[in-house]
Enzyme design. Sequence first.
Site, PDB file in Angstrom:
ATOM      1  N   CYS A 196       0.833  -1.212   0.000  1.00  0.00           N
ATOM      2  CA  CYS A 196       0.000   0.000   0.000  1.00  0.00           C
ATOM      3  C   CYS A 196       0.861   1.252   0.000  1.00  0.00           C
ATOM      4  O   CYS A 196       1.261   1.743   1.072  1.00  0.00           O
ATOM      5  CB  CYS A 196      -0.927  -0.027   1.206  1.00  0.00           C
ATOM      6  N   SER A 201      -2.846  11.698  -4.303  1.00  0.00           N
ATOM      7  CA  SER A 201      -1.937  12.767  -4.751  1.00  0.00           C
ATOM      8  C   SER A 201      -0.496  12.276  -4.866  1.00  0.00           C
ATOM      9  O   SER A 201       0.419  13.073  -5.030  1.00  0.00           O
ATOM     10  CB  SER A 201      -1.998  13.941  -3.771  1.00  0.00           C
ATOM     11  N   SER A 232      -3.686  -3.400  -5.339  1.00  0.00           N
ATOM     12  CA  SER A 232      -3.972  -4.777  -5.783  1.00  0.00           C
ATOM     13  C   SER A 232      -4.167  -5.642  -4.546  1.00  0.00           C
ATOM     14  O   SER A 232      -3.366  -5.569  -3.603  1.00  0.00           O
ATOM     15  CB  SER A 232      -2.815  -5.325  -6.620  1.00  0.00           C
ATOM     16  N   GLU A 443       3.865  -0.405 -11.028  1.00  0.00           N
ATOM     17  CA  GLU A 443       5.211  -0.728 -10.516  1.00  0.00           C
ATOM     18  C   GLU A 443       6.258   0.272 -11.005  1.00  0.00           C
ATOM     19  O   GLU A 443       7.392  -0.108 -11.319  1.00  0.00           O
ATOM     20  CB  GLU A 443       5.615  -2.150 -10.887  1.00  0.00           C
TER      21      GLU A 443
END
Length: 632
Positions: A196, A201, A232, A443
């Site tokens: 996480c 922002s 995810s 990623e």
Amino acid sequence: MLRSGRNLQLLSKNVVRENLRLLSSTPQPSPKDATKKVAKERTLDKKPVKSSSFVMNLFIGSSNTAQVFPFPDGLNTEHKETLGVLVDPVQKFFEEVNDAALNDSQSAVPEATTQGLRELGAFGLQAPVEYNGVGLNNTQYARLVETVGGFDLGVGIFLGAHQSIGFKGITLFGTEEQKKKYLPKVATGEQFAAFCLTEPSSGSDANSIRTRAVLSPDGKHYILNGSKIWISNGGFAEVMTVFAQTPITDPATGETKDKVTAFIVERKFGGVTSGPPEKKMGIKCSNTAEVYYDNVPVPIENVLGGVGQGFKVAMNILNNGRFGMAAALSGTMKASTKTAIQHATARVQFGRRIDSYGTIQEKLARMAMLHYVTESMAYMISSNMDKGSTDFQLEAAISKVFASEAAWNVTDEAIQILGGNGFMSANGLEKVLRDLRIFRIFEGTNDILRLFVALTGLQYAGGHLKQLQKAVKSGNVGVILGEAAKRAKRTVGLRQSNSLSEVHPKLALQAQLTSKAVEGFGITVESLLIKHGKNILDEQFLLNRVAAAAIDIYANVVVLSRATRALNMNISSANHEEMLARVWCNEALDRIQLNLTAVKSQSQLSNFSTMSQIAKEMCEHGGLIQQNPLGI
Ligand code: MYA
């Protein structure tokens, strides 16, 4: 963002002035005031002036081949045996049990499939055996995710978000207690994990997160508040690696500043809620959701990797997982190419099978080359990681960028070969293309990773020149003469000693030209540093060309290494691999030349500034400016 980061300090005007002095024969003492000088030197001293990374060394014009030759075998007999036991059942599971189209249409992975994955050990592939994991090394893991990537990228992300980033921080940075407490349940898939980091922002600018954690008055907990987006597995993960700002007081100055800290957060701590699953273009069966933290009490024992160390924890987790994407996408490319070949060898048009036409042949050959590079990068990096290398972040970033674009191109071309059939959902390529789109975004977007590669390399080159300047000052004759000899050789056109001599004679020309390209790259980097100083940070048109050339050079070296191994071992595909490597390198060498020329060509520089102007005008205007030719 990169602009405001430490790179800015490292590529300061001071460094460039020093570089200029270094290049002249009589070094002068710095006119800078003492405070600035100390601050600057401290910053520079933090950077390693020696790296074993091939890509990093490109930036000083050097071919450090320790990581790239010979092409690693990767696995010992025991590793191969373990892998042999796993590959077939995984393959069978995805052929017979998992239904990628069903997962996609239901935007979920059925519980029976999840249970099957648990039974395969698929949730803890790299978790240590003593914590219920399968204990695979990076290369074994790469081979298995390559299989998964050939069948269902949505399930791949369900698995990858869980172990490649979700609980990876616990295996990399966890204390013994943290590992004992969390790994056994996540490794078996009894509990799911999530990573996480991203916030509304804060996307590419990972350091700017606003989620905060403040120590409770009794000092036993951090109280966590904030929210994360696009997580995810975020809808159901019980264990999360959460990044939050924490106030940190400098004992020397008494000044308090926010720094990122990583925490292991359990949903059951209370105050953790999730949004509904996001509706997405692809990887639909992988759950993506917002996660909210409302006064969540996180025990201080759940700090991961040290208070204030969270940014590095996050970067290291991401660095460690990126090769997995290249491996998975190598599997995807294999599958898309196979579908294209099945069609091309069966379809007859204008009286001939379409695989006999040059147009289709060129597409197929390019698909094979893109796959060859991607697969070679994935296994080169995983093997280096298995050998204990810690200097792989640039290579890992490159593999992610290359693989995600290669897989997109390969699948897009496969669809083109199938024509109208490719556009229909039935053959599955349409779903794969939808699934693939996110790989260029998550990623670390490919755009930010290109800048990361260019700026990290430039920073290294700046540090290297700084070290030389120190050597000049202290009269370290060995270092000075070594550098002087290198520069002299360049000016009279001699190759440096490190000239990819390991490459098989059949590819000697490509090796020689790639070696020259390395040298040309180093010279270009040096001249950019001298010309632009710290302003290079804002020269993204140039940085992107530098990154593109670095990626192509790395790709060349990786395939030269792999094809050399194939030729030396005389494996059955050796001649085919030699052809792939030869054409790939020849074409890449032309692109490298174009990119390195572009950063100094007046006409290109003028185009870049015109494009910048065009974009500014569009943004001021709020859309396209050109009028419809009909005038209405
Ligand atoms: S997860 C969300 C992904 N988000 C990102 O990747 C964020 C991208 N942003 C960044 O990476 C950073 O903010 C950047 C730096 C790079 C822009 N390694 O001043 P700085 C050091 C080591 O440059 P900034 C997701 O999408 C740097 O040297 N160190 O920083 C899930 C410096 O150190 P020092 C690094 O300008 C998707 C310090 O940090 C790195 O703020 C699900 C500060 O640097 C690095 N990389 O920005 C995927 N970067 O202080 C599922 C920086 O010592 C996975 N530093 O000088 C699936 C896997 C596949 C499996 C599939 C199976 C089928």
